[in-house]
Design a protein around this motif. Structure first.
Motif, mmCIF file in Angstrom:
data_model
loop_
_atom_site.group_PDB
_atom_site.id
_atom_site.type_symbol
_atom_site.label_atom_id
_atom_site.label_comp_id
_atom_site.label_asym_id
_atom_site.label_seq_id
_atom_site.Cartn_x
_atom_site.Cartn_y
_atom_site.Cartn_z
ATOM 1 N N GLU A 181 0.833 -1.209 0.000
ATOM 2 C CA GLU A 181 0.000 0.000 0.000
ATOM 3 C C GLU A 181 0.866 1.258 0.000
ATOM 4 O O GLU A 181 0.566 2.226 -0.707
ATOM 5 C CB GLU A 181 -0.934 0.005 1.213
ATOM 6 N N ALA A 211 -4.182 -4.156 -3.570
ATOM 7 C CA ALA A 211 -3.763 -3.009 -2.757
ATOM 8 C C ALA A 211 -4.506 -1.745 -3.183
ATOM 9 O O ALA A 211 -4.917 -0.932 -2.338
ATOM 10 C CB ALA A 211 -2.258 -2.804 -2.871
ATOM 11 N N THR A 214 -7.914 -1.845 -1.698
ATOM 12 C CA THR A 214 -7.871 -1.520 -0.268
ATOM 13 C C THR A 214 -7.780 -0.012 -0.063
ATOM 14 O O THR A 214 -8.504 0.565 0.761
ATOM 15 C CB THR A 214 -6.667 -2.211 0.398
#
Length: 289
Positions: A181, A211, A214
Motif C-alpha cells: 500500500e 492493494a 484496499t
C-alpha cells in the motif's frame, strides 16, 4: 518555521545527499562482483544478504519485515540460503570495501578529502541517532569503523539512510499503510513510475490491484490516483518521516549539518551525473539540488 520543521527539512536534505553515496552499492559493479566472489548466487541474493548481514543469520520473515517493501516470497528465494554460502561478517566487510572502491573510482581524491574532513561529523550524527524501533540502522551502527576514511564514510551514510528508512516504515505503519500500500501511494503520488518499482519488489499485478482496492476503500485512491485524503496521507507520512529522522540533525545543529550537506552535495551529484545511480530508480532517490 518551528524547530521541528527546521530540523525535519534538514533531515530530508541530509538524506538527499547521503542516499546517492550509499546507493552506489546497488548500481556500481564492484559490490556485485564482491558478492559473487563470496559465492552469493545472483544479484538479489547479494542484495538481501548484503543489506541484512549486520543483523546476523536472520530468517526471511525478519528480513521482509525490516526491508518492508518486498513480497515475502521474493526474500525467501535468497534468505536463509545466503547464510550457508557466506558468513554475515564476511558479507559486511566485503560489501563496505567494494562500495568504497566504487566511490574512489568515480570520485577520485575528492572522496578521500571529504571523508577525512567530515568523517567525524558523520560519526557524530550516527552516534546521536535513536535506535529504538530501527533495526537496520541499529545493526549497521554496530559495525565497527575500519580506519579507512572512505569505507567509514560509506558505513556512516548507510547507517543514516537506514535510520531514515526505518523511520519511514514507522510512519507508514502508523498511517495504516502496509508494504505494498505504501508503494502504491508513492507511485500514485508521482514519486516513482510503477514500472521502475513493481518488478523489483516481487508483487504481481493481482497483488497490486488488491492493494489499490484496499486504498480505494479507505478513500485514499480513486481510479489509480490519490484523492485529497490520499494526498494528505502521503504528505503526513513524509512529514512524520522527517520528524522521526531528525535526531542526528538536532544533535549536530543547523550550522554543522548545513556544512556537511554542502560538502557532500557535489559528490552525490556526480554519482548521479555519471550514470552510476540512475534516475528514476527503485529507491526513489534523485539528484540532489
Amino acid at each position: 518555521m518551528g524547530a521541528w520543521s527546521v530540523s525535519g527539512a534538514l533531515a530530508r536534505r541530509l538524506w538527499q545527499v547521503v542516499e546517492p553515496l550509499h546507493a552506489v552499492v546497488y548500481f556500481a559493479p564492484e559490490p556485485a562482483d564482491a558478492a559473487k566472489s563470496l559465492g552469493l548466487r545472483g544479484w538479489w541474493m547479494g542484495y538481501f544478504a548484503g543489506r541484512a548481514a549486520p543483523m546476523g543469520t536472520v530468517a526471511a520473515p525478519v528480513v521482509a519485515a525490516a526491508f518492508f517493501g518486498f513480497h515475502p516470497a521474493m526474500v525467501a528465494r535468497s534468505i536463509p540460503d545466503a547464510w550457508d554460502v557466506a558468513a554475515p561478517d564476511a558479507v559486511v566487510g566485503s560489501r563496505a570495501a567494494a562500495a568504497a572502491a566504487a566511490l574512489r573510482r568515480i570520485l577520485g581524491r575528492d572522496i578521500d578529502e571529504v571523508a577525512s574532513t567530515f568523517g567525524a561529523e558523520l560519526r557524530a550524527a550516527v552516534t546521536a541517532m535513536d535506535r529504538g524501533g530501527r533495526p537496520l540502522a541499529a545493526a549497521w551502527a554496530a559495525v565497527e569503523p575500519t580506519g579507512d576514511p572512505v569505507v567509514d564514510l560509506w558505513l556512516a551514510c548507510s547507517v543514516l539512510r537506514e535510520h531514515r528508512g526505518d523511520s519511514h516504515v514507522i510512519a507508514c505503519v502508523a498511517h495504516g499503510l502496509g508494504p505494498l500500500e505504501a508503494t502504491v501511494t508513492m507511485v500514485a503520488d508521482g514519486r516513482i513510475p510503477r514500472a521502475s518499482i513493481q518488478p523489483h519488489r516481487g508483487w504481481s499485478d493481482a497483488d497490486w490491484s488488491a492493494a489499490e482496492q484496499t486504498l480505494t476503500g479507505r478513500g485514499l485512491l480513486l481510479d489509480g490516483q490519490l484523492t485529497a485524503a490520499g494526498v494528505r496521507c502521503r504528505a503526513d507520512v513524509e512529514d512524520a518521516t522527517d520528524r522521526l529522522a531528525a535526531r542526528p540533525v538536532d544533535a549536530l545543529g543547523e550550522a554543522r549539518v548545513t556544512a556537511l550537506v554542502e560538502a557532500l552535495t557535489p559528490l552525490a551529484q556526480r554519482v548521479v551525473d555519471d550514470g552510476t545511480v540512475p534516475v528514476p530508480n527503485p529507491i526513489g532517490v534523485g539528484r540532489p539540488a
